[in-house]
Write a protein that holds these residues in place. Structure first.
Motif, short mmCIF file in Angstrom:
data_model
loop_
_atom_site.label_atom_id
_atom_site.label_comp_id
_atom_site.label_asym_id
_atom_site.label_seq_id
_atom_site.Cartn_x
_atom_site.Cartn_y
_atom_site.Cartn_z
N GLU A 42 0.83 -1.21 0.00
CA GLU A 42 0.00 0.00 0.00
C GLU A 42 0.86 1.25 0.00
OE1 GLU A 42 -3.80 1.93 2.44
OE2 GLU A 42 -2.93 0.01 3.05
N GLY A 43 1.99 1.20 0.74
CA GLY A 43 2.89 2.35 0.76
C GLY A 43 3.54 2.57 -0.59
N VAL A 44 3.93 1.48 -1.26
CA VAL A 44 4.51 1.58 -2.60
C VAL A 44 3.48 2.16 -3.57
CG1 VAL A 44 5.45 0.28 -4.55
CG2 VAL A 44 6.13 -0.31 -2.22
N TYR A 45 2.24 1.70 -3.45
CA TYR A 45 1.18 2.20 -4.33
C TYR A 45 0.98 3.71 -4.13
CZ TYR A 45 -3.30 3.09 -6.47
OH TYR A 45 -4.29 3.64 -7.24
N THR A 46 0.89 4.12 -2.88
CA THR A 46 0.64 5.53 -2.58
C THR A 46 1.76 6.42 -3.10
OG1 THR A 46 -0.63 4.93 -0.60
CG2 THR A 46 0.22 7.19 -0.74
N GLU A 47 3.00 5.97 -2.92
CA GLU A 47 4.16 6.79 -3.29
C GLU A 47 4.38 6.83 -4.80
OE1 GLU A 47 6.30 8.67 -1.67
OE2 GLU A 47 5.53 8.35 0.36
N VAL A 48 4.18 5.71 -5.47
CA VAL A 48 4.60 5.58 -6.86
C VAL A 48 3.44 5.55 -7.85
CG1 VAL A 48 5.87 4.14 -8.50
CG2 VAL A 48 6.70 4.36 -6.15
N ALA A 49 2.44 4.72 -7.56
CA ALA A 49 1.43 4.42 -8.58
C ALA A 49 0.20 5.31 -8.52
CB ALA A 49 1.00 2.95 -8.45
N GLU A 50 -0.21 5.72 -7.34
CA GLU A 50 -1.46 6.47 -7.21
C GLU A 50 -1.50 7.74 -8.07
OE1 GLU A 50 -4.62 7.44 -3.69
OE2 GLU A 50 -2.49 7.78 -3.26
N PRO A 51 -0.43 8.53 -8.11
CA PRO A 51 -0.48 9.72 -8.98
C PRO A 51 -0.70 9.37 -10.46
CG PRO A 51 1.35 9.88 -7.43
CD PRO A 51 0.83 8.49 -7.33
N VAL A 53 -2.40 6.70 -11.60
CA VAL A 53 -3.80 6.29 -11.73
C VAL A 53 -4.72 7.51 -11.71
CG1 VAL A 53 -5.66 4.96 -10.66
CG2 VAL A 53 -3.34 4.02 -10.74
N GLU A 54 -4.45 8.45 -10.80
CA GLU A 54 -5.28 9.66 -10.73
C GLU A 54 -5.18 10.45 -12.03
OE1 GLU A 54 -7.31 10.49 -8.45
OE2 GLU A 54 -6.82 9.15 -6.80
N ALA A 55 -3.99 10.51 -12.62
CA ALA A 55 -3.82 11.22 -13.88
C ALA A 55 -4.58 10.52 -15.01
CB ALA A 55 -2.33 11.34 -14.23
N ALA A 56 -4.61 9.17 -14.97
CA ALA A 56 -5.34 8.42 -15.99
C ALA A 56 -6.83 8.74 -15.94
CB ALA A 56 -5.10 6.92 -15.81
N LEU A 57 -7.36 8.90 -14.73
CA LEU A 57 -8.77 9.26 -14.59
C LEU A 57 -9.05 10.66 -15.15
CD1 LEU A 57 -9.45 7.80 -11.03
CD2 LEU A 57 -10.56 7.07 -13.15
N ASP A 58 -8.00 11.48 -15.23
CA ASP A 58 -8.13 12.83 -15.79
C ASP A 58 -7.84 12.86 -17.29
OD1 ASP A 58 -8.87 13.99 -13.39
OD2 ASP A 58 -6.80 14.40 -12.80
N GLY A 59 -7.57 11.67 -17.88
CA GLY A 59 -7.40 11.61 -19.32
C GLY A 59 -5.98 11.50 -19.83
N PHE A 60 -5.01 11.28 -18.94
CA PHE A 60 -3.61 11.17 -19.36
C PHE A 60 -3.19 9.70 -19.43
CE2 PHE A 60 -4.01 15.35 -17.45
CZ PHE A 60 -3.35 16.16 -18.36
N ASN A 61 -2.39 9.36 -20.45
CA ASN A 61 -1.84 8.01 -20.54
C ASN A 61 -0.85 7.78 -19.40
OD1 ASN A 61 -3.24 7.43 -22.90
ND2 ASN A 61 -1.59 8.15 -24.21
N GLY A 62 -0.82 6.57 -18.88
CA GLY A 62 0.11 6.25 -17.80
C GLY A 62 0.56 4.81 -17.88
N THR A 63 1.77 4.55 -17.40
CA THR A 63 2.34 3.21 -17.39
C THR A 63 2.97 2.93 -16.02
OG1 THR A 63 2.85 3.28 -19.75
CG2 THR A 63 4.00 1.62 -18.45
#
Length: 208
Positions: A42-51, A53-63
């Motif tokens: 969960e800590g890894v997700y919050t630090e690295v991946a969550e931003p 995912v949030e950007a993808a919901l706003d319409g930006f491609n993410g990997t």
């Protein structure tokens, strides 16, 4: 006894290889972010991946890309288990929570799951008996894609996780000197999110 650590995390996102006496044996390596052994999934997700995912919901491609040696923990970091969900299940939760919190838009979610094994690409959402090799193509806009890769529409978190589990059962499994059950393959799980403003008078709720 505590395990011997071979790497030491320093200030300003650096990591250094150390010997048994905790002395550096090389110059430090610097990264955008270094997460130590005290971080859980969960800590890894919050630090690295969550931003991402949030950007993808706003319409930006993410990997989100995991790279490492066999048996180094990539699968656990990405998938986790029922007690410690990994990046992908947490991302899926995040996506559907974001959709629920955006009632003025309607969403279409499509998923695909492919495997790269021995330099061949196959579709993990197709049964082994009808599976065929996929070929890389490029469209007129320069976008690269796997031709004939199956995409399935999903409308809830449960269906999406079941889709992934179905694909996991179709992965190649092989034995290595480091891991008795190693996938010996690389996978790409892709989500395509499309959204539009909800039309006036549309009484539907949740994702489409």
């Amino acid at each position: 006894e505590s395990a011997t650590l071979h790497w030491k995390i320093g200030h300003e996102h650096t990591i250094t290889q150390v010997d048994g006496s905790n002395k550096p044996v090389c110059a430090p390596y610097q990264f955008d972010k270094v997460l130590g052994i005290d971080y859980d999934n969960e800590g890894v997700y919050t630090e690295v991946a969550e931003p991402i995912v949030e950007a993808a919901l706003d319409g930006f491609n993410g990997t989100i890309f995991a790279y490492g040696q066999t048996s180094s923990g990539k699968t656990f970091t990405m998938m986790g288990d029922k007690n410690f969900p990994g990046i992908i299940p947490l991302a899926i939760q995040n996506i559907f929570r974001g959709i629920e919190n955006t009632p003025d838009r309607e969403y279409l979610i499509r998923a695909s799951y492919m495997e790269i094994y021995n330099e061949s690409i196959t579709d993990l959402l197709v049964g082994r008996e009808s599976r065929k090799l996929l070929h890389i193509r490029e469209d007129q806009s320069g976008n690269v894609y796997a031709a004939d890769l199956k995409e399935e529409c999903v409308n809830c978190e449960k269906n999406l996780l079941e889709l992934m589990r179905r694909g996991d059962k179709n992965r190649h499994i092989g034995t290595t000197n480091m891991n008795e059950r190693s996938s010996r393959s690389h996978t790409i799980f892709r989500l395509i999110l499309e959204s539009r403003e909800r039309s006036e008078g549309d009484g539907s709720e949740g994702p489409i």
